[in-house]
Design a protein around this motif. Structure first.
Motif, short mmCIF file in Angstrom:
data_model
loop_
_atom_site.label_atom_id
_atom_site.label_comp_id
_atom_site.label_asym_id
_atom_site.label_seq_id
_atom_site.Cartn_x
_atom_site.Cartn_y
_atom_site.Cartn_z
N LEU A 1 1.21 -0.87 -0.27
CA LEU A 1 -0.19 -0.16 0.14
C LEU A 1 0.90 0.62 0.29
CD1 LEU A 1 -2.80 -1.41 2.51
CD2 LEU A 1 -3.48 -1.72 0.22
N LEU A 2 2.07 1.08 0.72
CA LEU A 2 2.82 2.17 1.09
C LEU A 2 3.33 2.51 -0.58
CD1 LEU A 2 4.44 2.01 3.88
CD2 LEU A 2 2.87 4.00 3.73
N ASP A 3 3.95 1.24 -1.44
CA ASP A 3 4.41 1.51 -2.31
C ASP A 3 3.11 1.81 -3.92
OD1 ASP A 3 6.71 0.04 -1.74
OD2 ASP A 3 6.51 -1.34 -2.14
N ALA A 4 2.51 1.47 -3.36
CA ALA A 4 1.68 2.49 -4.31
C ALA A 4 1.13 3.64 -4.50
CB ALA A 4 -0.34 1.50 -3.79
N SER A 5 1.21 4.38 -2.84
CA SER A 5 0.58 6.16 -2.48
C SER A 5 1.99 6.16 -3.36
CB SER A 5 1.34 5.71 -0.72
OG SER A 5 -0.16 4.87 -0.30
N HIS A 6 3.61 5.56 -2.75
CA HIS A 6 4.68 6.83 -3.30
C HIS A 6 4.44 6.39 -5.16
CE1 HIS A 6 8.43 7.93 -3.87
NE2 HIS A 6 9.18 6.54 -4.71
N ALA A 7 3.93 5.79 -5.67
CA ALA A 7 4.17 5.38 -7.35
C ALA A 7 3.34 6.67 -7.50
CB ALA A 7 3.20 4.51 -7.22
N LYS A 8 1.88 6.56 -7.36
CA LYS A 8 1.09 8.20 -7.33
C LYS A 8 0.88 8.86 -6.84
CE LYS A 8 -2.60 4.10 -8.17
NZ LYS A 8 -2.37 4.81 -9.73
N GLY A 9 2.31 9.51 -5.92
CA GLY A 9 2.52 11.07 -5.85
C GLY A 9 2.33 10.80 -4.17
N PHE A 10 1.41 10.47 -3.28
CA PHE A 10 1.11 10.24 -2.50
C PHE A 10 2.50 10.16 -0.75
CE2 PHE A 10 -2.60 9.39 -4.58
CZ PHE A 10 -3.11 10.88 -4.03
N LYS A 11 2.54 11.40 -0.15
CA LYS A 11 2.66 11.20 1.13
C LYS A 11 2.31 10.30 2.29
CE LYS A 11 6.96 12.66 0.03
NZ LYS A 11 8.23 11.45 0.41
N VAL A 12 2.09 9.87 3.42
CA VAL A 12 1.84 9.02 3.75
C VAL A 12 2.09 9.08 5.71
CG1 VAL A 12 0.79 6.60 5.18
CG2 VAL A 12 1.62 7.13 2.46
N ASN A 13 0.43 9.23 6.16
CA ASN A 13 0.37 9.65 7.64
C ASN A 13 0.05 8.24 8.23
OD1 ASN A 13 2.03 12.18 7.16
ND2 ASN A 13 0.73 13.23 9.20
N ILE A 14 0.68 7.38 9.37
CA ILE A 14 -0.07 6.35 9.71
C ILE A 14 -0.13 6.58 11.70
CG2 ILE A 14 -0.04 3.40 10.58
CD1 ILE A 14 2.14 3.06 7.76
N THR A 15 -1.60 5.95 11.87
CA THR A 15 -1.89 5.92 13.24
C THR A 15 -2.49 4.63 13.95
OG1 THR A 15 -2.45 8.87 12.97
CG2 THR A 15 -3.06 7.31 14.55
N THR A 16 -1.34 4.66 14.79
CA THR A 16 -1.39 2.80 14.68
C THR A 16 -0.72 2.91 17.22
OG1 THR A 16 0.24 1.09 15.01
CG2 THR A 16 1.42 3.32 14.68
N ASN A 17 -1.84 1.82 17.41
CA ASN A 17 -1.68 1.61 18.57
C ASN A 17 -0.35 1.03 19.49
OD1 ASN A 17 -1.62 -1.16 18.05
ND2 ASN A 17 -3.96 -1.38 18.53
N GLY A 18 0.59 1.11 18.02
CA GLY A 18 2.21 0.78 18.23
C GLY A 18 2.71 -1.04 18.44
N THR A 19 1.25 -1.98 19.07
CA THR A 19 1.88 -3.35 18.65
C THR A 19 2.20 -3.94 18.11
OG1 THR A 19 -0.74 -3.95 19.08
CG2 THR A 19 -0.24 -2.56 21.17
N LEU A 20 2.11 -3.72 17.42
CA LEU A 20 2.80 -4.77 15.81
C LEU A 20 3.49 -4.42 15.66
CD1 LEU A 20 -0.93 -5.01 14.26
CD2 LEU A 20 0.43 -6.61 16.27
#
Length: 291
Positions: A68-87
């Motif tokens: 999903l991150l690779d696809a985002s980069h290919a289409k010119g998007f910057k990504v923020n992820i919000t996570t609980n961090g356990t994984l």
């Protein structure tokens, strides 16, 4: 055409925790397929360059988070992820070094919000280990402790927060206690590309909540919009159940949906400082922007 600072894309409605501050979704458990994700990116591209992989659910549960991150980069998007961090120990290698990844928000309050949490030190250490490597790639790290209360916190709550904050203070060699610097709702920079934000416990809006006079302003459909895992378009990241369904990207184009009658009624309502949707009149977040 409406443009947004960010569009939230819920890549899964599934979470591995059951936190007291986050009502469990009544929607079907689902993971977004890569082709659907790519279709959404194409549809929202004229409207934004920034996406947040979160509404409900834990994004690091998605087995194809790296793709999903690779696809985002290919289409010119910057990504923020919000996570609980356990994984992060499992997902970290999949996302570390991905050029699309702009920011990671770690909701550290999830540890105490989930009744079954064990080993605070191991939890925080895992997140810090990822953060050390991520900042080398220019990723911004935001640690969130959103569990303050309007009333005085209990001594037990303060003690638990202090234990977490002490680990951060030790990791970054801080010569002050973080509580001395941070104000509720505002972040403090504790190292290069690393921030700590404390705030009051988050309240999800609900149709069961009391309704107010509906006066006020909100940035919904001004700075943000959201797409739930089933394709439902919502006006903001707080509509975690799709109550204000503006349309679905599987049956209409995102550009048309955010200009629909219901969307524009909401948008121009807030221009008049009026909440036209019932859920908005029952959302306390709107009060943060004054009248």
């Amino acid at each position: 055409m409406k443009t947004f600072k960010k569009v939230y894309i819920e890549i899964t409605s599934v979470c591995n925790l059951a936190c007291s501050f986050c009502p469990q979704t009544a929607r079907k458990a689902n993971f977004m397929k890569l082709d659907v994700f790519n279709n959404i990116l194409d549809q929202i591209k004229p409207h934004t360059n920034h996406i947040y992989l979160h509404v409900k659910g834990e994004p690091l549960l998605h087995p194809k988070i790296g793709e999903l991150l690779d696809a985002s980069h290919a289409k010119g998007f910057k990504v923020n992820i919000t996570t609980n961090g356990t994984l992060i120990h499992k997902a970290g290698p999949k996302i570390l070094g991905k050029p699309a990844l702009r920011q990671m928000n770690f909701s550290l309050h999830s540890f105490d919000g989930h009744a079954g949490s064990e080993n605070r030190e191991g939890y925080v250490d895992g997140i810090l280990g990822f953060a050390r490597e991520a900042v080398k790639h220019g990723v911004i790290i935001s640690f969130r402790l959103w569990n303050l209360s309007e009333d005085n916190m209990t001594n037990a709550q303060r003690k638990r927060n202090r234990e977490t904050l002490e680990m951060l203070e030790k990791e970054f060699n801080l010569d002050y206690r973080i509580e001395e610097k941070v104000e509720p709702g505002k972040g403090v920079k504790i190292a290069k590309n690393i921030y700590l934000n404390q705030d009051y416990e988050f309240q999800w809006p609900s149709l069961q909540a009391p309704e107010d006079d509906g006066k006020g302003f909100c940035h919904a459909l001004r700075t943000q919009a959201g797409v739930l895992v089933d394709g439902t378009v919502v006006p903001c990241c707080l509509d975690g159940e799709g109550v204000i369904s503006l349309g679905n990207i599987h049956s209409a184009h995102f550009s048309e949906i955010v200009e629909s009658e219901r969307a524009n009624n909401l948008f121009y309502g807030f221009s008049r400082r009026e909440a036209v949707e019932e859920l908005c009149r029952k959302c306390g977040y709107r009060k943060r922007f004054g009248a």
